[in-house]
Scaffold this motif. Structure first.
Motif, PDB file in Angstrom:
ATOM      1  N   GLU A 245      34.357 -33.510 -12.691  1.00  0.00           N
ATOM      2  CA  GLU A 245      34.380 -34.115 -14.027  1.00  0.00           C
ATOM      3  C   GLU A 245      34.465 -33.070 -15.143  1.00  0.00           C
ATOM      4  N   GLY A 246      35.256 -32.053 -14.895  1.00  0.00           N
ATOM      5  CA  GLY A 246      35.509 -31.045 -15.924  1.00  0.00           C
ATOM      6  C   GLY A 246      34.591 -29.846 -15.888  1.00  0.00           C
ATOM      7  N   MET A 247      33.579 -29.867 -15.032  1.00  0.00           N
ATOM      8  CA  MET A 247      32.654 -28.729 -14.982  1.00  0.00           C
ATOM      9  C   MET A 247      33.244 -27.544 -14.230  1.00  0.00           C
ATOM     10  N   ILE A 248      34.236 -27.806 -13.360  1.00  0.00           N
ATOM     11  CA  ILE A 248      34.872 -26.723 -12.603  1.00  0.00           C
ATOM     12  C   ILE A 248      36.385 -26.820 -12.824  1.00  0.00           C
ATOM     13  N   GLY A 249      36.792 -26.706 -14.057  1.00  0.00           N
ATOM     14  CA  GLY A 249      38.216 -26.785 -14.377  1.00  0.00           C
ATOM     15  C   GLY A 249      38.581 -28.110 -15.018  1.00  0.00           C
ATOM     16  N   LYS A 250      39.575 -28.058 -15.883  1.00  0.00           N
ATOM     17  CA  LYS A 250      39.950 -29.229 -16.681  1.00  0.00           C
ATOM     18  C   LYS A 250      41.261 -29.878 -16.230  1.00  0.00           C
ATOM     19  N   GLU A 251      41.952 -29.267 -15.245  1.00  0.00           N
ATOM     20  CA  GLU A 251      43.289 -29.751 -14.902  1.00  0.00           C
ATOM     21  C   GLU A 251      43.280 -31.222 -14.471  1.00  0.00           C
ATOM     22  N   GLU A 252      42.297 -31.618 -13.691  1.00  0.00           N
ATOM     23  CA  GLU A 252      42.242 -32.998 -13.222  1.00  0.00           C
ATOM     24  C   GLU A 252      42.124 -33.979 -14.387  1.00  0.00           C
ATOM     25  N   GLN A 253      41.324 -33.626 -15.373  1.00  0.00           N
ATOM     26  CA  GLN A 253      41.146 -34.516 -16.524  1.00  0.00           C
ATOM     27  C   GLN A 253      42.411 -34.584 -17.381  1.00  0.00           C
ATOM     28  N   MET A 254      43.198 -33.520 -17.364  1.00  0.00           N
ATOM     29  CA  MET A 254      44.435 -33.516 -18.147  1.00  0.00           C
ATOM     30  C   MET A 254      45.552 -34.291 -17.449  1.00  0.00           C
ATOM     31  N   VAL A 255      45.515 -34.353 -16.125  1.00  0.00           N
ATOM     32  CA  VAL A 255      46.635 -34.909 -15.366  1.00  0.00           C
ATOM     33  C   VAL A 255      46.393 -36.342 -14.909  1.00  0.00           C
ATOM     34  N   PHE A 256      45.233 -36.621 -14.338  1.00  0.00           N
ATOM     35  CA  PHE A 256      45.079 -37.835 -13.549  1.00  0.00           C
ATOM     36  C   PHE A 256      45.002 -39.148 -14.333  1.00  0.00           C
ATOM     37  N   PRO A 257      44.384 -39.205 -15.505  1.00  0.00           N
ATOM     38  CA  PRO A 257      44.415 -40.494 -16.214  1.00  0.00           C
ATOM     39  C   PRO A 257      45.834 -40.991 -16.471  1.00  0.00           C
ATOM     40  N   ASN A 258      46.711 -40.103 -16.935  1.00  0.00           N
ATOM     41  CA  ASN A 258      48.111 -40.482 -17.166  1.00  0.00           C
ATOM     42  C   ASN A 258      48.847 -40.733 -15.857  1.00  0.00           C
ATOM     43  N   LEU A 259      48.489 -39.981 -14.805  1.00  0.00           N
ATOM     44  CA  LEU A 259      49.172 -40.140 -13.521  1.00  0.00           C
ATOM     45  C   LEU A 259      48.891 -41.514 -12.924  1.00  0.00           C
ATOM     46  N   ILE A 260      47.667 -41.968 -13.015  1.00  0.00           N
ATOM     47  CA  ILE A 260      47.317 -43.279 -12.478  1.00  0.00           C
ATOM     48  C   ILE A 260      48.081 -44.383 -13.224  1.00  0.00           C
ATOM     49  N   SER A 261      48.201 -44.242 -14.537  1.00  0.00           N
ATOM     50  CA  SER A 261      48.966 -45.216 -15.326  1.00  0.00           C
ATOM     51  C   SER A 261      50.438 -45.179 -14.962  1.00  0.00           C
ATOM     52  N   PHE A 262      50.963 -43.973 -14.766  1.00  0.00           N
ATOM     53  CA  PHE A 262      52.366 -43.793 -14.376  1.00  0.00           C
ATOM     54  C   PHE A 262      52.627 -44.447 -13.019  1.00  0.00           C
ATOM     55  N   ALA A 263      51.716 -44.235 -12.067  1.00  0.00           N
ATOM     56  CA  ALA A 263      51.878 -44.807 -10.738  1.00  0.00           C
ATOM     57  C   ALA A 263      51.849 -46.328 -10.785  1.00  0.00           C
ATOM     58  N   LYS A 264      50.966 -46.870 -11.602  1.00  0.00           N
ATOM     59  CA  LYS A 264      50.888 -48.328 -11.739  1.00  0.00           C
ATOM     60  C   LYS A 264      52.187 -48.886 -12.308  1.00  0.00           C
ATOM     61  N   GLU A 265      52.726 -48.195 -13.299  1.00  0.00           N
ATOM     62  CA  GLU A 265      53.989 -48.621 -13.908  1.00  0.00           C
ATOM     63  C   GLU A 265      55.133 -48.593 -12.903  1.00  0.00           C
ATOM     64  N   LYS A 266      55.140 -47.584 -12.033  1.00  0.00           N
ATOM     65  CA  LYS A 266      56.206 -47.420 -11.045  1.00  0.00           C
ATOM     66  C   LYS A 266      55.916 -48.185  -9.745  1.00  0.00           C
ATOM     67  N   LYS A 267      54.773 -48.857  -9.713  1.00  0.00           N
ATOM     68  CA  LYS A 267      54.357 -49.629  -8.535  1.00  0.00           C
ATOM     69  C   LYS A 267      54.235 -48.740  -7.302  1.00  0.00           C
ATOM     70  N   ILE A 268      53.621 -47.588  -7.510  1.00  0.00           N
ATOM     71  CA  ILE A 268      53.360 -46.644  -6.425  1.00  0.00           C
ATOM     72  C   ILE A 268      51.868 -46.694  -6.092  1.00  0.00           C
ATOM     73  N   PRO A 269      51.481 -47.031  -4.882  1.00  0.00           N
ATOM     74  CA  PRO A 269      50.063 -47.026  -4.524  1.00  0.00           C
ATOM     75  C   PRO A 269      49.544 -45.593  -4.458  1.00  0.00           C
ATOM     76  N   VAL A 270      48.471 -45.313  -5.183  1.00  0.00           N
ATOM     77  CA  VAL A 270      48.004 -43.940  -5.279  1.00  0.00           C
ATOM     78  C   VAL A 270      46.477 -43.891  -5.358  1.00  0.00           C
ATOM     79  N   THR A 271      45.907 -42.818  -4.831  1.00  0.00           N
ATOM     80  CA  THR A 271      44.472 -42.554  -4.914  1.00  0.00           C
ATOM     81  C   THR A 271      44.285 -41.090  -5.265  1.00  0.00           C
ATOM     82  N   GLY A 272      43.322 -40.784  -6.115  1.00  0.00           N
ATOM     83  CA  GLY A 272      43.044 -39.394  -6.443  1.00  0.00           C
ATOM     84  C   GLY A 272      42.307 -39.273  -7.754  1.00  0.00           C
ATOM     85  N   PRO A 273      41.842 -38.062  -8.072  1.00  0.00           N
ATOM     86  CA  PRO A 273      42.049 -36.833  -7.303  1.00  0.00           C
ATOM     87  C   PRO A 273      41.119 -36.741  -6.094  1.00  0.00           C
ATOM     88  N   LEU A 274      41.695 -36.342  -4.951  1.00  0.00           N
ATOM     89  CA  LEU A 274      40.900 -36.124  -3.752  1.00  0.00           C
ATOM     90  C   LEU A 274      40.283 -34.731  -3.791  1.00  0.00           C
TER      91      LEU A 274
END
Length: 318
Positions: free
Chosen positions: A203-232
């Protein structure tokens, strides 16, 4: 229906490429509706040519243009004095012109590519240049799980500079191409996207990349109808009990995906698929193994997988 035409490039002259290709062809045998175009040099082992001849009627030509004129149940044997790197380039150009339907490649050393006068770093760069494709991804299909790499051959120091929403989203689209090529039972499972940092950033305590990428990625996947889980969480994602939970693992950098893939599948199984280019290309998942060249020790399983995947993928395009 016309034959699917698939080029087989055998890589470095002093590597195991011709050996594994010959053994693979002997194992697979002639395939209905498929014509193989085998690239090799004039020093290719007579023993392995005889192995091919046990299953195929082989017609030898000097170049691909001559070979493309041959129709019927024949294996077209291209005995070429060109560099193996040029075999890849010529085959890719033929795929772009629809003269070939796909290609399966044996290992090709980066040194040989450079010595051929190319600036490309590997097969993928040759294919991207020929097809004028900006982004292509390395995918790996195995018996236990499948992997796609969001980034390629980057120095470790450069990885974080290349991790962005757009980079991971492009990787997700390629992972989805692989997902949709899998058997139906696997297609229904989500793509598991790994985090970059330990504990997926905690949750951002060990790097911020996940917080910068994944909220938008999950929305993008939903829009494209791609089943996705993460960040693992990277150090737990590849536990054995997780393998069948995901159709594909999308890994953010080279070793994050290939260390577990090769640890589980070894060097003699699994297939490399180039995703994002406008034609089919598969490859072995191992190197030239020049230390065992000429010793009849090379395992052909990865080349068998590569040829079978090339056949199946070209048929899916019908």
């Amino acid at each position: 229906m016309s034959n699917k035409r698939i080029a087989l490039t055998t890589g470095d002259d002093d590597g195991i490429g011709f050996e594994v290709t010959a053994k693979a062809l002997h194992k697979i045998g002639p395939q209905k509706g498929v014509q193989f175009f085998l690239w090799r040099n004039d020093n290719a082992s007579a023993k392995y040519l005889k192995l091919i001849d046990q299953k195929f009627t082989r017609i030898t030509v000097d170049d691909l243009d001559e070979g493309l004129k041959i129709e019927g149940p024949y294996l077209v044997d291209i005995c070429s004095d060109l560099s193996p790197a040029h075999w890849v380039e010529i085959s890719a150009k033929a795929c772009m012109k629809k003269n070939l339907d796909g290609m399966a490649t044996a290992p090709l050393s980066k040194t040989l590519i450079k010595d051929s006068g190319f600036k490309d770093l590997g097969h993928t760069d040759i294919l991207k240049r020929v097809s004028k494709t900006k982004t292509a991804h390395m995918g790996f299909a195995g018996s236990e799980f499948n992997v796609v790499l969001a980034t390629g051959h980057l120095p470790v120091s450069q990885i974080t500079k290349h991790i962005s929403f757009s980079t991971v989203a492009e990787g997700l689209l390629s992972a989805d191409l692989l997902r949709r090529a899998l058997p139906k039972a696997q297609q229904s499972k989500p793509i598991g996207v790994l985090g970059l940092n330990p504990h997926a950033g905690e949750e951002g305590m060990i790097g911020k990349e996940e917080q910068m990428v994944f909220p938008n990625l999950i929305s993008f996947a939903k829009e494209k109808k791609i089943p996705v889980t993460g960040p693992l969480v990277p150090d737990a994602a590849f536990f054995k009990e997780n393998w069948k939970k995901f159709s594909v693992y999308l890994c953010l950098y080279h070793d994050q995906g290939l260390i577990p893939f090769k640890m589980v599948h070894g060097q003699d199984s699994g297939v490399h698929i180039t995703l994002g280019i406008p034609f089919i290309r598969t490859s072995v998942d191992h190197g030239t193994a020049k230390d065992i060249f000429g010793k009849n020790k090379a395992n052909p399983n990865s080349m068998i997988d590569a040829i079978r995947w090339a056949i199946n993928l070209t048929r899916q395009q019908a």
